[in-house]
Write a protein that holds these residues in place. Sequence first.
Motif, PDB file in Angstrom:
ATOM      1  N   GLU A 187      25.083  34.912  54.172  1.00  0.00           N
ATOM      2  CA  GLU A 187      25.592  33.791  53.382  1.00  0.00           C
ATOM      3  C   GLU A 187      25.950  34.303  51.992  1.00  0.00           C
ATOM      4  O   GLU A 187      25.268  35.183  51.448  1.00  0.00           O
ATOM      5  N   VAL A 188      27.010  33.769  51.423  1.00  0.00           N
ATOM      6  CA  VAL A 188      27.438  34.186  50.088  1.00  0.00           C
ATOM      7  C   VAL A 188      26.297  34.000  49.081  1.00  0.00           C
ATOM      8  O   VAL A 188      26.103  34.806  48.171  1.00  0.00           O
ATOM      9  N   GLN A 189      25.495  32.958  49.288  1.00  0.00           N
ATOM     10  CA  GLN A 189      24.371  32.688  48.392  1.00  0.00           C
ATOM     11  C   GLN A 189      23.412  33.886  48.322  1.00  0.00           C
ATOM     12  O   GLN A 189      22.793  34.157  47.287  1.00  0.00           O
ATOM     13  N   ALA A 190      23.322  34.657  49.427  1.00  0.00           N
ATOM     14  CA  ALA A 190      22.396  35.789  49.475  1.00  0.00           C
ATOM     15  C   ALA A 190      22.855  36.957  48.609  1.00  0.00           C
ATOM     16  O   ALA A 190      22.074  37.887  48.356  1.00  0.00           O
ATOM     17  N   LYS A 192      23.679  36.701  45.492  1.00  0.00           N
ATOM     18  CA  LYS A 192      23.385  36.403  44.089  1.00  0.00           C
ATOM     19  C   LYS A 192      22.611  37.565  43.473  1.00  0.00           C
ATOM     20  O   LYS A 192      21.582  38.005  44.001  1.00  0.00           O
ATOM     21  N   PHE A 213      32.762  32.385  45.921  1.00  0.00           N
ATOM     22  CA  PHE A 213      31.516  32.425  45.156  1.00  0.00           C
ATOM     23  C   PHE A 213      31.380  31.169  44.290  1.00  0.00           C
ATOM     24  O   PHE A 213      30.265  30.653  44.117  1.00  0.00           O
ATOM     25  N   ARG A 215      32.535  28.203  45.088  1.00  0.00           N
ATOM     26  CA  ARG A 215      32.154  27.112  45.987  1.00  0.00           C
ATOM     27  C   ARG A 215      30.677  27.196  46.376  1.00  0.00           C
ATOM     28  O   ARG A 215      30.022  26.183  46.591  1.00  0.00           O
ATOM     29  N   ALA A 216      30.166  28.441  46.457  1.00  0.00           N
ATOM     30  CA  ALA A 216      28.752  28.626  46.784  1.00  0.00           C
ATOM     31  C   ALA A 216      27.862  28.538  45.544  1.00  0.00           C
ATOM     32  O   ALA A 216      26.634  28.644  45.642  1.00  0.00           O
ATOM     33  N   ARG A 217      28.499  28.355  44.389  1.00  0.00           N
ATOM     34  CA  ARG A 217      27.792  28.260  43.102  1.00  0.00           C
ATOM     35  C   ARG A 217      26.953  29.514  42.839  1.00  0.00           C
ATOM     36  O   ARG A 217      25.784  29.453  42.443  1.00  0.00           O
ATOM     37  N   VAL A 218      27.596  30.649  43.082  1.00  0.00           N
ATOM     38  CA  VAL A 218      26.966  31.943  42.848  1.00  0.00           C
ATOM     39  C   VAL A 218      27.815  32.716  41.844  1.00  0.00           C
ATOM     40  O   VAL A 218      29.030  32.818  42.007  1.00  0.00           O
ATOM     41  N   GLU A 219      27.183  33.259  40.821  1.00  0.00           N
ATOM     42  CA  GLU A 219      27.899  34.059  39.826  1.00  0.00           C
ATOM     43  C   GLU A 219      28.008  35.499  40.321  1.00  0.00           C
ATOM     44  O   GLU A 219      27.037  36.089  40.785  1.00  0.00           O
ATOM     45  N   LYS A 266      29.302  30.718  55.012  1.00  0.00           N
ATOM     46  CA  LYS A 266      28.889  29.674  54.062  1.00  0.00           C
ATOM     47  C   LYS A 266      29.218  30.033  52.606  1.00  0.00           C
ATOM     48  O   LYS A 266      28.309  30.119  51.785  1.00  0.00           O
TER      49      LYS A 266
END
Length: 314
Positions: A187-190, A192, A213, A215-219, A266
């Motif tokens: 997942e893109v969140q991973a 971070k 990123f 959309r996944a709220r990840v910087e 995701k």
Amino acid sequence: MIVDFRKLANFVKIIDAGSISRAAALLNTAQPALSQQLAALEQHFGQKLLLRSNSGISPTQAGLVLYRHAQFMLKYLDQATLDVERAGEVLTGHVSVGLATYSASSTLSLPIIREVRRQHPGITVHINDSFGQILSELVMSGRMDMAVIYASHPIKGTQLAPLFTEELYYVCGTDQDALFAPGAPIEVQALKGVPLVLPGKGHFLRKLIDDAFARARVELEIAAEIESISALSEAVRTGIGGAILPLSVVLGTSGLERLSAHPLIKPAISADVALCTPDPLPMSEAALAVKAVLLQVVADLPEHAAGRSIAKAL
């Protein structure tokens, strides 16, 4: 009466010359013969085609319509004649093909060159994969014959024929691979806080990555921005950071093919690849031949090398 091309060509010449007598002199034909041809055309169409005056002739509205159609038909007849004459000849010329960086198109260059050499040895292919130039603009201006580019929307002055869609993967060295199960989706969140080496912000892939990123709220954690695939490969291999690339690039790049690649989810990130040709500028016979070779090479690529097919380019 059959309206043959000779009568139409002579009719066009009459209007261009401004009088039947001048047209007869230019065509080295007797004036009465041209007058008979004109009368035959008027009888066939049931319309008066020319108005005569002391100053010469001028087309009626019906004559103007026939004049325009005749010009098109004669132009296509000339092109057909030329194509038929050249059919038995060896095609020659110089054809330029642009290939987008960081895409499966990088795997196309050698197959295209080999196949053009086999089918059309008189054609020289020039491959351009320079990131410093916008390939669609080169095609639009006629400075490049065609290009395989990332594109998701129409581009004015060009025709886009969809080729395939490429899914993007996260690829990393052994030091980072311990964070994830081998080959497992991520997942893109991973990602971070995970250092990444990516193309610069002007690249189409970078825009897709930035959007995913966001959309996944990840910087994004940017370790470096690299435009060279060889330099990016070395940066990933030596542990400077992971990369987000199409699987075709990972498998086709020395230094990356043995590293772990993970599908991204995701959100998933995918990029459409299309063949870009000029519109409405005509393509040369040599360019059309190379285009046919390129489309065949793409059709013959294995699935892992060309992503997921989305259309048959015509």
